[in-house]
Design a protein around this motif. Sequence first.
Motif, PDB file in Angstrom:
ATOM      1  N   TYR A 204      12.738   1.092   2.157  1.00  0.00           N
ATOM      2  CA  TYR A 204      12.931   1.761   2.040  1.00  0.00           C
ATOM      3  C   TYR A 204      11.347   2.151   1.738  1.00  0.00           C
ATOM      4  CZ  TYR A 204      13.803   7.096   0.618  1.00  0.00           C
ATOM      5  OH  TYR A 204      13.334   8.416   0.441  1.00  0.00           O
ATOM      6  N   LEU A 205      10.369   1.120   0.576  1.00  0.00           N
ATOM      7  CA  LEU A 205       9.306   1.165   0.130  1.00  0.00           C
ATOM      8  C   LEU A 205       8.164   0.189   1.006  1.00  0.00           C
ATOM      9  CD1 LEU A 205       9.869   0.161  -3.065  1.00  0.00           C
ATOM     10  CD2 LEU A 205       9.100   2.697  -2.473  1.00  0.00           C
ATOM     11  N   HIS A 206       8.686  -0.341   2.653  1.00  0.00           N
ATOM     12  CA  HIS A 206       7.648  -0.985   3.672  1.00  0.00           C
ATOM     13  C   HIS A 206       7.424   0.073   4.171  1.00  0.00           C
ATOM     14  CE1 HIS A 206       6.080  -3.540   7.084  1.00  0.00           C
ATOM     15  NE2 HIS A 206       7.231  -2.874   7.751  1.00  0.00           N
ATOM     16  N   GLU A 207       8.460   1.234   4.810  1.00  0.00           N
ATOM     17  CA  GLU A 207       8.328   2.273   5.259  1.00  0.00           C
ATOM     18  C   GLU A 207       7.769   3.554   4.903  1.00  0.00           C
ATOM     19  OE1 GLU A 207       9.353   2.787   8.764  1.00  0.00           O
ATOM     20  OE2 GLU A 207      10.137   0.183   8.826  1.00  0.00           O
ATOM     21  N   VAL A 208       8.042   4.121   3.453  1.00  0.00           N
ATOM     22  CA  VAL A 208       6.703   4.647   3.067  1.00  0.00           C
ATOM     23  C   VAL A 208       5.951   4.797   2.389  1.00  0.00           C
ATOM     24  CG1 VAL A 208       7.004   6.353   1.260  1.00  0.00           C
ATOM     25  CG2 VAL A 208       9.235   5.621   1.886  1.00  0.00           C
ATOM     26  N   ILE A 209       5.180   3.741   2.154  1.00  0.00           N
ATOM     27  CA  ILE A 209       3.802   2.769   1.400  1.00  0.00           C
ATOM     28  C   ILE A 209       3.497   1.755   2.026  1.00  0.00           C
ATOM     29  CG2 ILE A 209       2.796   2.126  -1.016  1.00  0.00           C
ATOM     30  CD1 ILE A 209       5.153   3.589  -2.286  1.00  0.00           C
ATOM     31  N   ASP A 210       4.136   0.440   2.766  1.00  0.00           N
ATOM     32  CA  ASP A 210       3.305  -0.507   3.023  1.00  0.00           C
ATOM     33  C   ASP A 210       2.923  -0.242   4.646  1.00  0.00           C
ATOM     34  OD1 ASP A 210       4.429  -1.814   0.390  1.00  0.00           O
ATOM     35  OD2 ASP A 210       5.602  -2.945   1.286  1.00  0.00           O
ATOM     36  N   LYS A 211       3.546   0.305   5.198  1.00  0.00           N
ATOM     37  CA  LYS A 211       3.109   0.167   6.553  1.00  0.00           C
ATOM     38  C   LYS A 211       1.983   1.319   7.231  1.00  0.00           C
ATOM     39  CE  LYS A 211       5.671   0.945  10.330  1.00  0.00           C
ATOM     40  NZ  LYS A 211       6.838   0.855  11.189  1.00  0.00           N
ATOM     41  N   TRP A 212       2.099   2.887   5.870  1.00  0.00           N
ATOM     42  CA  TRP A 212       0.976   3.507   5.750  1.00  0.00           C
ATOM     43  C   TRP A 212       0.186   3.174   5.339  1.00  0.00           C
ATOM     44  CZ3 TRP A 212      -0.259   5.630   0.431  1.00  0.00           C
ATOM     45  CH2 TRP A 212      -0.984   7.003   0.933  1.00  0.00           C
ATOM     46  N   TRP A 213      -0.623   2.377   4.092  1.00  0.00           N
ATOM     47  CA  TRP A 213      -1.089   1.379   3.592  1.00  0.00           C
ATOM     48  C   TRP A 213      -2.177   0.884   4.566  1.00  0.00           C
ATOM     49  CZ3 TRP A 213      -4.063   1.058  -0.789  1.00  0.00           C
ATOM     50  CH2 TRP A 213      -5.070   0.099  -0.867  1.00  0.00           C
ATOM     51  N   VAL A 214      -0.950   0.022   5.715  1.00  0.00           N
ATOM     52  CA  VAL A 214      -1.672  -1.145   6.235  1.00  0.00           C
ATOM     53  C   VAL A 214      -2.587   0.177   7.679  1.00  0.00           C
ATOM     54  CG1 VAL A 214      -1.539  -2.369   8.548  1.00  0.00           C
ATOM     55  CG2 VAL A 214      -0.545  -2.586   5.916  1.00  0.00           C
ATOM     56  N   THR A 215      -1.567   0.972   7.736  1.00  0.00           N
ATOM     57  CA  THR A 215      -1.506   2.049   9.386  1.00  0.00           C
ATOM     58  C   THR A 215      -2.973   2.712   9.388  1.00  0.00           C
ATOM     59  OG1 THR A 215      -0.136   2.891   9.766  1.00  0.00           O
ATOM     60  CG2 THR A 215      -0.111   0.787  10.642  1.00  0.00           C
ATOM     61  N   ASP A 216      -2.611   3.537   6.854  1.00  0.00           N
ATOM     62  CA  ASP A 216      -3.707   5.091   7.891  1.00  0.00           C
ATOM     63  C   ASP A 216      -4.601   5.228   6.955  1.00  0.00           C
ATOM     64  OD1 ASP A 216      -1.364   5.738   9.406  1.00  0.00           O
ATOM     65  OD2 ASP A 216      -0.087   7.121   8.246  1.00  0.00           O
ATOM     66  N   VAL A 217      -4.879   3.798   5.747  1.00  0.00           N
ATOM     67  CA  VAL A 217      -5.007   3.948   4.523  1.00  0.00           C
ATOM     68  C   VAL A 217      -6.491   3.128   4.999  1.00  0.00           C
ATOM     69  CG1 VAL A 217      -5.663   3.774   1.980  1.00  0.00           C
ATOM     70  CG2 VAL A 217      -3.543   4.430   2.921  1.00  0.00           C
ATOM     71  N   LEU A 218      -5.962   1.525   4.818  1.00  0.00           N
ATOM     72  CA  LEU A 218      -6.713   0.941   5.290  1.00  0.00           C
ATOM     73  C   LEU A 218      -8.280   1.217   5.697  1.00  0.00           C
ATOM     74  CD1 LEU A 218      -5.279  -2.494   4.633  1.00  0.00           C
ATOM     75  CD2 LEU A 218      -6.760  -0.763   2.821  1.00  0.00           C
ATOM     76  N   PRO A 219      -7.283   0.985   7.851  1.00  0.00           N
ATOM     77  CA  PRO A 219      -8.384   1.563   7.636  1.00  0.00           C
ATOM     78  C   PRO A 219      -9.859   2.858   8.015  1.00  0.00           C
ATOM     79  CG  PRO A 219      -6.331   1.656   9.490  1.00  0.00           C
ATOM     80  CD  PRO A 219      -6.710   1.453   8.014  1.00  0.00           C
ATOM     81  N   ARG A 220      -9.832   3.392   6.685  1.00  0.00           N
ATOM     82  CA  ARG A 220     -10.214   4.631   6.374  1.00  0.00           C
ATOM     83  C   ARG A 220     -11.362   4.908   5.047  1.00  0.00           C
ATOM     84  NH1 ARG A 220      -6.266   6.932   9.230  1.00  0.00           N
ATOM     85  NH2 ARG A 220      -6.583   9.450  10.080  1.00  0.00           N
ATOM     86  N   MET A 221     -11.104   3.386   4.092  1.00  0.00           N
ATOM     87  CA  MET A 221     -11.496   3.075   3.776  1.00  0.00           C
ATOM     88  C   MET A 221     -13.011   3.114   3.679  1.00  0.00           C
ATOM     89  SD  MET A 221      -9.555   3.627   0.700  1.00  0.00           S
ATOM     90  CE  MET A 221      -9.084   4.828   1.721  1.00  0.00           C
ATOM     91  N   ARG A 222     -13.974   3.312   3.042  1.00  0.00           N
ATOM     92  CA  ARG A 222     -15.616   2.828   2.924  1.00  0.00           C
ATOM     93  C   ARG A 222     -15.582   1.492   2.528  1.00  0.00           C
ATOM     94  NH1 ARG A 222     -18.422   7.912   0.138  1.00  0.00           N
ATOM     95  NH2 ARG A 222     -19.434   6.253  -1.391  1.00  0.00           N
ATOM     96  N   GLY A 223     -15.068   1.736   1.038  1.00  0.00           N
ATOM     97  CA  GLY A 223     -15.154  -0.268   0.161  1.00  0.00           C
ATOM     98  C   GLY A 223     -14.119  -1.016   0.822  1.00  0.00           C
TER      99      GLY A 223
END
Length: 416
Positions: A204-223
Amino acid sequence: MRSLSHHMDHEWLLEAFRRTRKDGAVGIDGQTADEYAENLEDNLQSLLDKAKSGTYRAPPVRRVHIPKGDGSKTRPIGIPTFEDKVLQRAVAMLMEPVYEQDFYDFSYGFRPRRSAHDALEALDQGLWDMRGGWVLDVDIRSFFDTLDHQKLRDLLRLRVVDGVVVRLIGKWLRAGVLDSGVVCHPETGTPQGGVISPLLSNIYLHEVIDKWWVTDVLPRMRGKAFMVRYADDLVMVFSDEQDASRVQQALFKRVERFGLSLHPDKTRLVRFQRPRRGGGGPKSGSFDFLGFTHYWGRSRRGNWTLKRKTAKGRFSRALRALNQWMKRARHVPLAKQAKTLGQKMVGHFNYYGIRGNSDAISSFAHEVRRLWRKSLGRRSQRARMTWEKFHRLLRRYPLPPARLRARGRQLRLANL
């Protein structure tokens, strides 16, 4: 993965039986592991036939409540029957290799050859490499009680469509909970204590948080940024404060889409940057993760370094649990008391005895001895347990000294 259940045969269930804990609490049928093993071959064959044919009926779990935090609240634990544990273990053995191909390296909870100490070391290394940063300390409110059954089924179908496996998981989700003599059937949650529950929570958390972190969050980080997750306990670390603030706002909305919520007070952003050499500047905060408080402190040479110590709540909770046990075991023979107490102390040392935590470990060992002397003094109204008498007793029934872990072994601290 379409076909999984064809791997589950008699030998597979026998291995699942071998891996199932034999000394755990019994479920609603009261059957122990020893009783189940008396007719093991027939029991396993019957279980296999029922699982494959779809006639297996998952029994409700027996709910017990254990103290949580400061003792004012409790945590519900669900206890399946022993046979149900075996079948859950068998299904987990089928699914685990499939999802291990998907899970990310920053996920540590309930995975093969990974531990809480591995998660702590990963966090330590990441913080040190970044010289600290902004820590988003995430608290998912009552995760195991609010996990959405339908959304979980939808997520499972993305990877597993084997009819036997999907049907069994559905039965476990619908099995219900026996609490205070009443069976209820909640539409959310997976009981803590179930063998299959940790894997389902990771999915559940892999789909909810982990994949979101890798695919959506990290590419948009300035630092720079990294995350460490152990089951529903997780922290996100950022080098840029604006990155951290944006992710904090987005995370609240993200988990709501999947029926979860973050605790608004406990989910907080902490400035966790190494202080300057000459002092001054904004003060760095601290945060708790997996039972340890993380903070910046001075080394023996006077340099700022990352430190960890037993969190206050965990320290007091451990002592309170031991004190309650001492009250129940007050009139148990001293040799047996000392043996059990020593085992409990070693368990505490094995987890909390990490590098830099010697003061808390030594304090714990001292407090346990103080509580035991106090408890023994109440065995008789006439025989007062003085420290002199207690030290003579310790020579006869010694308790383990405080120890620290060190690369798989333990280092002994000063005798107390």
